[in-house]
Design an enzyme around this catalytic site. Sequence first.
Site, mmCIF file in Angstrom:
data_model
loop_
_atom_site.group_PDB
_atom_site.id
_atom_site.type_symbol
_atom_site.label_atom_id
_atom_site.label_comp_id
_atom_site.label_asym_id
_atom_site.label_seq_id
_atom_site.Cartn_x
_atom_site.Cartn_y
_atom_site.Cartn_z
ATOM 1 N N GLU A 43 0.781 -1.146 -0.052
ATOM 2 C CA GLU A 43 -0.035 -0.003 -0.144
ATOM 3 C C GLU A 43 0.734 1.114 -0.013
ATOM 4 O O GLU A 43 1.706 1.268 0.864
ATOM 5 C CB GLU A 43 -0.809 -0.030 1.125
ATOM 6 C CG GLU A 43 -1.550 1.277 1.354
ATOM 7 C CD GLU A 43 -2.147 1.357 2.882
ATOM 8 O OE1 GLU A 43 -2.456 2.356 3.310
ATOM 9 O OE2 GLU A 43 -2.397 0.284 3.444
ATOM 10 N N LYS A 131 -10.305 -2.404 7.910
ATOM 11 C CA LYS A 131 -8.997 -1.961 8.419
ATOM 12 C C LYS A 131 -9.538 -1.559 9.659
ATOM 13 O O LYS A 131 -10.109 -0.590 9.896
ATOM 14 C CB LYS A 131 -8.380 -0.762 7.511
ATOM 15 C CG LYS A 131 -7.097 -0.202 8.274
ATOM 16 C CD LYS A 131 -6.728 0.790 7.418
ATOM 17 C CE LYS A 131 -5.441 1.947 8.029
ATOM 18 N NZ LYS A 131 -5.232 3.125 7.260
#
Length: 211
Positions: A43, A131
């Site tokens: 990411e 998340k």
Amino acid sequence: MTPEEFLGGLGNAKLLAIIRGSEAQAAVRTAVALVEEGFTHLEVSLNTVEAAGVITAIQAEVGAAAFIGAGTVLTRDDVARVAAAGAQFIVTPALAPSVAEAVRLDLPVLAGSFTPTEVYSAMDQGAAAIKLFPASLGGPRYLSALRDPFPDVPFVPVGGVDQGAAVDYLSRGALGVGVGSPLIGDAASGGDLAALRSRARQFLSAAGLQQ
């Protein structure tokens, strides 16, 4: 990449490396080093200098060897920008407009949530996974508590995840864990790549992915 493919891949990879740095080329070199060591899910935070260009450059360097996503994605414009740069999935820090926009574009989204209400809302909006952020506030025991009412929700704890915490979260049923500064250190800002590679091998070993 479909949400199902994203979940399956991250479930196998277990580790999502979070790259955030002040030098674009250093961030690219960091990503390449991580992929060479065995990381397959990366990411790039939009807080990284020239983040969209970094995503494109990493894709060009690593090809099909890894999946590259964008993090700290908050707005609809953010989603459009990183999708154009080649991001294969989206990560948000909160229940922002980016969640619905990523779902609309069929981009798997890892939606930032902390409370049960946020978890429910994110999944209701079409998030592929949660998340759990900032995970350090509740720790592994909080993940266990959330999984009682949400046994089928894929959780990815992020925030202060070192090697020991990674092992604990995974043992408590996390789909994977997001690892940032304990893994990346200063590498994405021009720091020591050899030290990064050493930390990468340690994380992979702790997660049972490398001898």
